[in-house]
Motif scaffolding. Structure first.
Motif, PDB file in Angstrom:
ATOM      1  N   ASP A 284     -11.822 -58.970 -40.563  1.00 25.69           N
ATOM      2  CA  ASP A 284     -11.819 -58.312 -39.251  1.00 25.69           C
ATOM      3  C   ASP A 284     -13.166 -57.658 -38.917  1.00 25.69           C
ATOM      4  OD1 ASP A 284      -9.191 -59.054 -38.913  1.00 25.69           O
ATOM      5  OD2 ASP A 284      -8.393 -57.184 -39.742  1.00 25.69           O
ATOM      6  N   GLU A 285     -13.975 -57.365 -39.934  1.00 27.41           N
ATOM      7  CA  GLU A 285     -15.258 -56.705 -39.695  1.00 27.41           C
ATOM      8  C   GLU A 285     -16.372 -57.669 -39.299  1.00 27.41           C
ATOM      9  OE1 GLU A 285     -15.955 -53.068 -42.547  1.00 27.41           O
ATOM     10  OE2 GLU A 285     -15.005 -54.680 -43.711  1.00 27.41           O
ATOM     11  N   LEU A 286     -16.172 -58.959 -39.534  1.00 27.46           N
ATOM     12  CA  LEU A 286     -17.254 -59.923 -39.337  1.00 27.46           C
ATOM     13  C   LEU A 286     -17.735 -59.958 -37.887  1.00 27.46           C
ATOM     14  CD1 LEU A 286     -19.120 -62.079 -40.421  1.00 27.46           C
ATOM     15  CD2 LEU A 286     -17.288 -63.767 -40.089  1.00 27.46           C
ATOM     16  N   LYS A 287     -16.828 -59.985 -36.929  1.00 25.17           N
ATOM     17  CA  LYS A 287     -17.233 -60.066 -35.526  1.00 25.17           C
ATOM     18  C   LYS A 287     -18.095 -58.875 -35.125  1.00 25.17           C
ATOM     19  CE  LYS A 287     -13.654 -62.937 -33.387  1.00 25.17           C
ATOM     20  NZ  LYS A 287     -12.603 -62.988 -32.337  1.00 25.17           N
ATOM     21  N   ASN A 288     -17.785 -57.715 -35.658  1.00 22.15           N
ATOM     22  CA  ASN A 288     -18.565 -56.517 -35.333  1.00 22.15           C
ATOM     23  C   ASN A 288     -19.997 -56.648 -35.837  1.00 22.15           C
ATOM     24  OD1 ASN A 288     -18.869 -53.700 -34.418  1.00 22.15           O
ATOM     25  ND2 ASN A 288     -19.090 -53.284 -36.604  1.00 22.15           N
ATOM     26  N   HIS A 289     -20.165 -57.155 -37.068  1.00 23.13           N
ATOM     27  CA  HIS A 289     -21.509 -57.342 -37.613  1.00 23.13           C
ATOM     28  C   HIS A 289     -22.292 -58.377 -36.803  1.00 23.13           C
ATOM     29  CE1 HIS A 289     -21.353 -54.819 -41.197  1.00 23.13           C
ATOM     30  NE2 HIS A 289     -20.117 -55.237 -41.407  1.00 23.13           N
ATOM     31  N   VAL A 290     -21.623 -59.433 -36.359  1.00 23.47           N
ATOM     32  CA  VAL A 290     -22.292 -60.461 -35.551  1.00 23.47           C
ATOM     33  C   VAL A 290     -22.754 -59.879 -34.223  1.00 23.47           C
ATOM     34  CG1 VAL A 290     -21.973 -62.658 -34.334  1.00 23.47           C
ATOM     35  CG2 VAL A 290     -21.054 -62.363 -36.637  1.00 23.47           C
ATOM     36  N   SER A 291     -21.953 -59.005 -33.630  1.00 23.36           N
ATOM     37  CA  SER A 291     -22.300 -58.431 -32.325  1.00 23.36           C
ATOM     38  C   SER A 291     -23.458 -57.439 -32.421  1.00 23.36           C
ATOM     39  CB  SER A 291     -21.080 -57.730 -31.716  1.00 23.36           C
ATOM     40  OG  SER A 291     -20.699 -56.606 -32.512  1.00 23.36           O
ATOM     41  N   VAL A 292     -23.661 -56.862 -33.605  1.00 27.03           N
ATOM     42  CA  VAL A 292     -24.701 -55.838 -33.773  1.00 27.03           C
ATOM     43  C   VAL A 292     -26.006 -56.436 -34.309  1.00 27.03           C
ATOM     44  CG1 VAL A 292     -25.327 -53.750 -35.053  1.00 27.03           C
ATOM     45  CG2 VAL A 292     -23.019 -53.999 -34.111  1.00 27.03           C
ATOM     46  N   GLU A 293     -25.907 -57.390 -35.232  1.00 25.18           N
ATOM     47  CA  GLU A 293     -27.094 -57.908 -35.914  1.00 25.18           C
ATOM     48  C   GLU A 293     -27.512 -59.263 -35.348  1.00 25.18           C
ATOM     49  OE1 GLU A 293     -26.889 -57.357 -40.249  1.00 25.18           O
ATOM     50  OE2 GLU A 293     -25.003 -56.314 -39.880  1.00 25.18           O
ATOM     51  N   LYS A 294     -28.830 -59.478 -35.308  1.00 21.14           N
ATOM     52  CA  LYS A 294     -29.387 -60.705 -34.726  1.00 21.14           C
ATOM     53  C   LYS A 294     -29.014 -61.933 -35.544  1.00 21.14           C
ATOM     54  CE  LYS A 294     -32.327 -62.608 -31.690  1.00 21.14           C
ATOM     55  NZ  LYS A 294     -32.148 -62.557 -30.233  1.00 21.14           N
ATOM     56  N   SER A 295     -29.094 -61.822 -36.866  1.00 22.50           N
ATOM     57  CA  SER A 295     -28.775 -62.939 -37.768  1.00 22.50           C
ATOM     58  C   SER A 295     -28.121 -62.397 -39.023  1.00 22.50           C
ATOM     59  CB  SER A 295     -30.034 -63.717 -38.160  1.00 22.50           C
ATOM     60  OG  SER A 295     -30.701 -64.225 -37.039  1.00 22.50           O
ATOM     61  N   ILE A 296     -27.124 -63.110 -39.529  1.00 26.32           N
ATOM     62  CA  ILE A 296     -26.497 -62.733 -40.793  1.00 26.32           C
ATOM     63  C   ILE A 296     -26.060 -63.996 -41.540  1.00 26.32           C
ATOM     64  CG2 ILE A 296     -25.611 -60.545 -39.891  1.00 26.32           C
ATOM     65  CD1 ILE A 296     -22.803 -61.814 -39.948  1.00 26.32           C
ATOM     66  N   TYR A 297     -25.880 -63.840 -42.847  1.00 31.18           N
ATOM     67  CA  TYR A 297     -25.208 -64.851 -43.668  1.00 31.18           C
ATOM     68  C   TYR A 297     -23.900 -64.246 -44.158  1.00 31.18           C
ATOM     69  CZ  TYR A 297     -29.449 -67.744 -44.107  1.00 31.18           C
ATOM     70  OH  TYR A 297     -30.531 -68.552 -43.866  1.00 31.18           O
ATOM     71  N   VAL A 298     -22.860 -65.081 -44.243  1.00 34.09           N
ATOM     72  CA  VAL A 298     -21.594 -64.606 -44.802  1.00 34.09           C
ATOM     73  C   VAL A 298     -21.099 -65.637 -45.816  1.00 34.09           C
ATOM     74  CG1 VAL A 298     -20.273 -65.596 -42.864  1.00 34.09           C
ATOM     75  CG2 VAL A 298     -19.231 -63.832 -44.315  1.00 34.09           C
TER      76      VAL A 298
END
Length: 605
Positions: A284-298
Motif C-alpha cells: 500500500d505504501e508503493l504508490k505514495n513513494h512513486v508520487s513523491v520520488e522522481k525514480s525508484i526501484y522496488v
C-alpha cells in the motif's frame, strides 16, 4: 611445411634447443589432491573447501606450489587454523570446462566453497600468513547457543568505527587492499606517477582526505608499481576514481574539483549505512513513494527467499541511494499482474519513473533462486547492468553536478539537449518533460532506443547557455541567442561518449522543440542509420584520439595476454637466428679459396 620446420630446427644451435626443452620439462603438474568434473560437486557439497585452480604450465602456479604444499601439510597435520577446512586442486589444463564453469579468470585462482556454494575468491599477495588468515576467516565456528527471541539482534557488517582517523591518503597495495575494503567504504584513486592528470589531481586528493577525516577512507594505488592489482580491478586509464562499498565497485565520473569530489564523498559516506539494506515497505505504501520520488526501484520477492535482499545489497549500494531501492515481500498477485511479471518468475525488480505508477520503465524478472544467484556471476553482472541502464531520469537539467553522471554514464545514453537562457528555461523544461513522457509512451514505458540490436536510454536535457556558451559552441556550434520563442531554441542529439552529435533530420531540417515528431524522427533516423553524425572534434583531435586508443589497446593486449607475447617474442628470436644463419651461409667465399669438398675449402697457393 613440415620439411621447412625440420630444416629450421635442424639448423638451430644445440644450447638453444636444450633451453627450450628445459622450459617444457619444468611445466610439470603440481602433485596434490585433485578434483575432477566427476567428483567436484559431490566433494564440495559438504563443508568448507579452499580450491586452487591451476595450470601446470603457469609460472605463477609453479612459484606458488611450495606455499600451497605448506598449506596442505598444515591442513593434513590438523593445525587449529584449518579446522573444518579442506584443501584441493583442479588442473585447468586437463579440466578446462570445469574451470570455466567455476568462472576462473587466471591462474592460480583460489576459491572458497561452503556446502557446495561459491563464497569468495582470494585476492592479494599469496603468502602463507595472508592465506592462513583468509582460511581462518572462512573456517566454520562451533554453533552458539540460540538466544531467546526477544534478545536476537541483527548485526550490521563489521565496519570500522572510525574511518580515516588521520585525515591522510591511505596507500594501498596487494598486502592491504582486500582487508581495507572489507573494513568499510573506500574512495580509491588508481594512478600512474608519469600521468600528467594524476599529478594535477594529487594535491586535491590530499585535501579530500583531510576533509573526509573520520567520515570516509580515501586511498590510492600506484598502478606502475602494482600492475597486477590494477588489472584485477579492471583499470584502463589514469587517474581512475572508484568508490568501493560492500564489494561493489562504482567508478566516479564527476568533476575533479575539490568541492565536487567532497560532495560525492559526503553523499557516499552518508548513504553507506542507508544502502546496506533496502528499505522494506508494504504494497500500500508503493504508490505514495512513486508520487513523491522522481525514480525508484522496488524489489518484489517471496518471503521464502529472505536472503535475497542481502545478496543483492552490493548491487544496490553501487547506486548510492539514487534512485532509492525498496522491497516488498510477498506482493499480492494483483501487483505482479499490474507490472506484467510472469508467473514463472521467482522475483523481480521494477523501475518506476516520472511519478508514473501505471507504466513501469523496466522490469527485471528471473526464475533464479537466491541460492543459485550467489553462484551465478553472469546473472549478477546482468542485474548490475540493468540497474545502471535504467537509473537515468527521463528529463533533467545538466549542471556541473549532474553532467558527468548523465553524459558519461556507462549506459551510453543519447541525450536530446536544448540550449536555454534564464528567461526561457521554465518553458523549455516543461516542454522537455512533455516530450519525454510522449517518448516513454511511444516505447511502452522503457524510454529506450534500439540501435544495432542494443537498447540505449534516451535522456531529454537542457543546459544554461549563458554558463556553458564556450563549451556548447566548441562542441556543437551552438551560439548564444536571447530569443524567448521555443521555436528558436537550438537542439542537438548528442552521443557524448563517442563525441558525435546530430543537429538536423534526414530531410536536412533542424530539430524543432515545438514538434515532438521532429525530435522522434531524428531518433528514428539515428537508429536506422539514415542520418550521418557530426564530430565534436576536429580532424587532428580525432587522429590523436585514434592513435591513443590504439596504443591503449596494444598495452591492454600485452598485459592480458602475456603468453601470446612471450610466444611472439620467442618466434621472433627464432626467425632472427634463422635469418642470421641463412645470411652467413649465403655470404660469398673469398676469391683466394676454392671449395674442394662438402663443407671444406682449401686455399689456392
Amino acid at each position: 611445411m613440415i620439411l621447412k620446420l625440420w630444416q629450421l630446427f635442424r639448423d638451430l644451435p644445440i644450447p638453444f634447443l636444450l633451453l627450450s626443452f628445459s622450459i617444457v620439462c619444468v611445466a610439470l603438474p603440481v602433485h596434490s589432491t585433485e578434483l575432477t568434473p566427476e567428483n567436484f560437486k559431490s566433494s564440495i557439497a559438504s563443508g568448507v573447501w579452499l580450491i586452487e585452480h591451476f595450470s601446470p604450465y603457469c609460472g605463477h602456479c609453479r612459484a606458488f606450489a611450495p606455499t600451497w604444499e605448506e598449506l596442505a601439510q598444515r591442513n593434513k597435520e590438523g593445525s587449529a587454523e584449518f579446522t573444518g577446512v579442506k584443501l584441493a586442486q583442479v588442473n585447468c589444463a586437463v579440466h578446462g570446462d570445469l574451470c570455466s564453469a567455476n568462472n576462473v579468470k587466471g591462474y592460480p585462482q583460489l576459491n572458497v566453497y561452503n556446502n557446495g556454494d561459491f563464497v569468495e575468491t582470494f585476492k592479494g599477495a599469496r603468502d602463507v600468513e595472508r592465506l592462513t588468515e583468509f582460511i581462518k576467516r572462512h573456517a566454520p565456528t562451533p554453533p552458539l547457543p540460540t538466544p531467546p527471541v526477544s534478545e536476537t539482534v541483527l548485526e550490521e557488517p563489521n565496519y570500522v568505527a572510525d574511518p580515516n582517523p588521520s585525515g591522510s591518503v591511505l596507500v594501498l597495495d596487494e598486502s592491504n587492499f582486500q582487508s581495507t575494503i572489507e573494513e568499510g567504504p573506500v574512495f580509491v584513486k588508481f594512478f600512474a606517477p608519469w600521468c600528467g592528470h594524476c599529478k594535477k589531481l594529487a594535491p586535491t586528493w590530499k585535501k579530500l582526505a583531510q576533509s573526509m577525516q573520520h567520515k570516509l577512507t580515501v586511498a590510492e594505488v600506484d598502478c606502475e608499481s602494482h600492475k597486477a592489482l590494477c588489472k584485477e580491478n579492471n583499470i584502463g586509464g589514469f587517474p581512475t576514481l572508484v568508490y568501493i562499498a560492500d564489494s561493489s565497485h562504482t567508478e566516479y565520473g564527476g568533476g575533479r574539483k575539490l568541492e565536487q569530489l567532497e560532495e560525492f564523498a559526503e553523499k557516499a559516506s552518508n548513504s553507506a549505512g542507508q544502502t546496506r539494506e533496502p528499505k522494506s515497505i508494504s504494497p500500500d505504501e508503493l504508490k505514495n513513494h512513486v508520487s513523491v520520488e522522481k525514480s525508484i526501484y522496488v524489489l518484489l520477492y517471496p518471503s521464502s527467499e529472505p536472503k535475497l535482499p542481502s545478496i543483492l545489497r552490493p548491487l544496490f549500494s553501487s547506486l548510492l541511494g539514487s534512485p532509492m531501492v525498496y522491497t516488498i515481500a510477498d506482493p499480492p498477485p494483483s501487483m505482479k499482474s499490474h507490472f506484467s511479471i510472469p508467473s514463472t518468475s521467482a522475483w523481480a525488480i521494477v523501475a518506476l519513473k516520472d511519478h508514473d505508477y501505471t507504466t513501469p520503465a523496466a522490469v527485471y524478472s528471473t526464475s533464479t533462486s537466491a541460492s543459485s544467484l550467489k553462484k551465478d556471476p553472469t546473472e549478477i553482472d546482468l542485474i548490475k547492468t540493468w540497474l545502471l541502464h535504467n537509473r537515468l531520469p527521463t528529463a533533467i537539467e545538466l549542471t556541473q553536478d549532474s553532467f558527468q553522471n548523465v553524459m558519461n554514464s556507462p549506459a551510453r545514453p543519447l541525450v536530446v539537449l536544448a540550449a536555454v537562457t534564464p528567461n526561457i528555461k521554465d518553458k523549455v523544461q516543461e516542454r522537455m518533460e512533455e516530450i519525454g513522457q510522449k517518448w516513454r509512451a511511444r516505447t511502452q514505458g522503457s524510454g529506450m532506443l534500439s540501435e544495432n540490436g542494443q537498447e540505449r536510454p534516451i535522456v531529454f536535457a537542457w543546459m544554461d547557455l549563458g554558463k556553458w556558451k564556450d563549451w556548447m559552441k566548441s562542441m556543437y556550434g551552438i551560439k548564444y541567442e536571447g530569443s524567448l520563442e521555443l521555436d528558436d531554441v537550438e537542439v542537438v542529439v548528442t552521443d557524448h561518449k563517442a563525441l558525435i552529435y546530430y543537429d538536423i533530420g534526414h530531410a536536412g531540417s533542424p530539430i524543432k522543440l515545438t514538434s515532438s515528431q521532429s525530435v522522434f524522427s531524428v531518433l528514428d533516423g539515428i537508429a536506422q542509420g539514415k542520418i550521418s553524425p557530426k564530430n565534436s572534434e576536429n580532424f587532428i583531435e580525432r587522429v590523436a584520439r585514434y592513435l591513443n586508443n590504439k596504443l591503449q589497446s596494444i598495452e591492454s593486449y600485452i598485459i592480458n595476454h602475456p603468453k601470446h607475447i612471450a610466444f611472439l617474442v620467442l618466434l621472433g628470436f627464432v626467425f632472427v637466428v634463422y635469418a642470421i644463419r641463412r645470411a652467413l651461409a649465403d655470404e660469398p667465399m673469398d676469391k683466394d679459396y676454392v671449395r674442394v669438398g662438402k663443407g671444406k675449402a682449401d686455399r689456392l697457393d
